[in-house]
Design a protein around this motif. Structure first.
Motif, PDB file in Angstrom:
ATOM      1  N   ARG A  96      12.491  26.975   0.299  1.00 37.47           N
ATOM      2  CA  ARG A  96      12.698  27.976  -0.807  1.00 37.47           C
ATOM      3  C   ARG A  96      13.950  28.712  -0.717  1.00 37.47           C
ATOM      4  NH1 ARG A  96      12.615  33.456  -1.489  1.00 37.47           N
ATOM      5  NH2 ARG A  96      12.088  33.706   0.873  1.00 37.47           N
ATOM      6  N   LEU A  97      14.652  28.786   0.320  1.00 35.10           N
ATOM      7  CA  LEU A  97      15.858  29.437   0.562  1.00 35.10           C
ATOM      8  C   LEU A  97      16.932  28.397   0.359  1.00 35.10           C
ATOM      9  CD1 LEU A  97      15.255  31.621   3.611  1.00 35.10           C
ATOM     10  CD2 LEU A  97      15.577  32.401   1.460  1.00 35.10           C
ATOM     11  N   SER A  98      16.830  26.910   0.505  1.00 36.46           N
ATOM     12  CA  SER A  98      17.811  26.150   0.300  1.00 36.46           C
ATOM     13  C   SER A  98      17.952  25.715  -1.118  1.00 36.46           C
ATOM     14  CB  SER A  98      17.155  24.812   1.069  1.00 36.46           C
ATOM     15  OG  SER A  98      17.226  25.175   2.468  1.00 36.46           O
ATOM     16  N   HIS A  99      16.931  26.068  -2.004  1.00 33.53           N
ATOM     17  CA  HIS A  99      17.080  25.822  -3.643  1.00 33.53           C
ATOM     18  C   HIS A  99      17.227  26.847  -4.384  1.00 33.53           C
ATOM     19  CE1 HIS A  99      15.738  21.827  -2.545  1.00 33.53           C
ATOM     20  NE2 HIS A  99      14.558  22.247  -2.040  1.00 33.53           N
ATOM     21  N   SER A 124      23.120  31.339   5.358  1.00 32.56           N
ATOM     22  CA  SER A 124      23.486  29.915   6.329  1.00 32.56           C
ATOM     23  C   SER A 124      22.866  30.068   7.695  1.00 32.56           C
ATOM     24  CB  SER A 124      24.732  29.467   6.296  1.00 32.56           C
ATOM     25  OG  SER A 124      25.063  28.613   6.944  1.00 32.56           O
ATOM     26  N   SER A 125      23.284  31.123   8.247  1.00 26.45           N
ATOM     27  CA  SER A 125      22.778  31.553   9.744  1.00 26.45           C
ATOM     28  C   SER A 125      21.225  31.696   9.768  1.00 26.45           C
ATOM     29  CB  SER A 125      23.569  32.773  10.363  1.00 26.45           C
ATOM     30  OG  SER A 125      23.218  33.866   9.885  1.00 26.45           O
ATOM     31  N   HIS A 126      20.667  32.486   8.641  1.00 25.10           N
ATOM     32  CA  HIS A 126      19.435  32.574   8.942  1.00 25.10           C
ATOM     33  C   HIS A 126      18.542  31.161   8.486  1.00 25.10           C
ATOM     34  CE1 HIS A 126      15.502  34.589   8.067  1.00 25.10           C
ATOM     35  NE2 HIS A 126      15.501  34.067   6.732  1.00 25.10           N
ATOM     36  N   GLN A 184      19.741  28.333   9.406  1.00 25.36           N
ATOM     37  CA  GLN A 184      19.794  27.465  10.830  1.00 25.36           C
ATOM     38  C   GLN A 184      18.919  28.131  11.846  1.00 25.36           C
ATOM     39  OE1 GLN A 184      21.529  24.787  11.432  1.00 25.36           O
ATOM     40  NE2 GLN A 184      22.403  25.034   9.384  1.00 25.36           N
ATOM     41  N   GLU A 185      18.803  29.185  11.854  1.00 24.39           N
ATOM     42  CA  GLU A 185      17.531  29.889  12.800  1.00 24.39           C
ATOM     43  C   GLU A 185      16.175  29.372  12.387  1.00 24.39           C
ATOM     44  OE1 GLU A 185      16.085  32.173  15.935  1.00 24.39           O
ATOM     45  OE2 GLU A 185      18.049  31.340  15.638  1.00 24.39           O
ATOM     46  N   LEU A 186      15.828  29.531  11.192  1.00 23.64           N
ATOM     47  CA  LEU A 186      14.412  28.891  10.680  1.00 23.64           C
ATOM     48  C   LEU A 186      14.434  27.618  11.003  1.00 23.64           C
ATOM     49  CD1 LEU A 186      14.254  30.610   7.291  1.00 23.64           C
ATOM     50  CD2 LEU A 186      13.058  31.286   9.178  1.00 23.64           C
ATOM     51  N   LYS A 187      15.390  26.884  10.912  1.00 24.58           N
ATOM     52  CA  LYS A 187      15.518  25.306  11.354  1.00 24.58           C
ATOM     53  C   LYS A 187      15.222  25.147  12.913  1.00 24.58           C
ATOM     54  CE  LYS A 187      18.219  23.425   7.287  1.00 24.58           C
ATOM     55  NZ  LYS A 187      19.319  22.901   6.700  1.00 24.58           N
ATOM     56  N   ARG A 188      15.854  25.971  13.577  1.00 23.09           N
ATOM     57  CA  ARG A 188      15.663  25.882  14.991  1.00 23.09           C
ATOM     58  C   ARG A 188      14.314  26.236  15.270  1.00 23.09           C
ATOM     59  NH1 ARG A 188      14.964  28.817  19.325  1.00 23.09           N
ATOM     60  NH2 ARG A 188      15.165  30.692  18.067  1.00 23.09           N
ATOM     61  N   LYS A 189      13.840  27.418  14.880  1.00 23.91           N
ATOM     62  CA  LYS A 189      12.291  27.727  14.917  1.00 23.91           C
ATOM     63  C   LYS A 189      11.411  26.391  14.469  1.00 23.91           C
ATOM     64  CE  LYS A 189      13.044  32.771  14.709  1.00 23.91           C
ATOM     65  NZ  LYS A 189      12.649  33.844  14.117  1.00 23.91           N
ATOM     66  N   HIS A 190      11.825  25.960  13.620  1.00 27.37           N
ATOM     67  CA  HIS A 190      10.644  24.707  12.918  1.00 27.37           C
ATOM     68  C   HIS A 190      10.869  23.673  13.990  1.00 27.37           C
ATOM     69  CE1 HIS A 190       9.762  21.041  10.358  1.00 27.37           C
ATOM     70  NE2 HIS A 190       9.125  22.035   9.962  1.00 27.37           N
ATOM     71  N   ARG A 191      11.901  23.378  14.647  1.00 26.55           N
ATOM     72  CA  ARG A 191      11.886  22.059  15.773  1.00 26.55           C
ATOM     73  C   ARG A 191      11.370  22.718  16.921  1.00 26.55           C
ATOM     74  NH1 ARG A 191      17.244  22.076  13.946  1.00 26.55           N
ATOM     75  NH2 ARG A 191      17.992  23.393  15.660  1.00 26.55           N
ATOM     76  N   VAL A 192      11.485  23.747  17.340  1.00 22.85           N
ATOM     77  CA  VAL A 192      10.579  24.377  18.595  1.00 22.85           C
ATOM     78  C   VAL A 192       9.317  24.212  18.446  1.00 22.85           C
ATOM     79  CG1 VAL A 192      10.178  26.554  19.818  1.00 22.85           C
ATOM     80  CG2 VAL A 192      12.517  25.916  19.362  1.00 22.85           C
TER      81      VAL A 192
END
Length: 54
Positions: free
Chosen positions: A51-54, A4-6, A8-16
């Motif tokens: 990939r990680l979400s499914h 979950s935290s991984h 969230q970090e990937l999503k943050r990097k995507h937004r950046v």
């Protein structure tokens, strides 16, 4: 690091990266190659998130 935290970090990097792409597209000094590189990085992150979400 939990999954979950991984994610969230990937999503943050995507937004950046998304913000960076928008800013680069507005800046006349940014080359098309630089913009394409940012977009490729963003796509890789999106694919990893999916990939990680499914």
């Amino acid at each position: 690091m939990t999954l979950s935290s991984h994610l969230q970090e990937l999503k943050r990097k995507h937004r950046v990266l998304s913000d960076a792409v928008e800013e680069a597209q507005r800046a006349p000094s940014t080359s098309d190659v630089e913009i394409a590189d940012l977009k490729k990085q963003k796509l890789r992150l999106k694919e990893e998130i999916e990939r990680l979400s499914h």
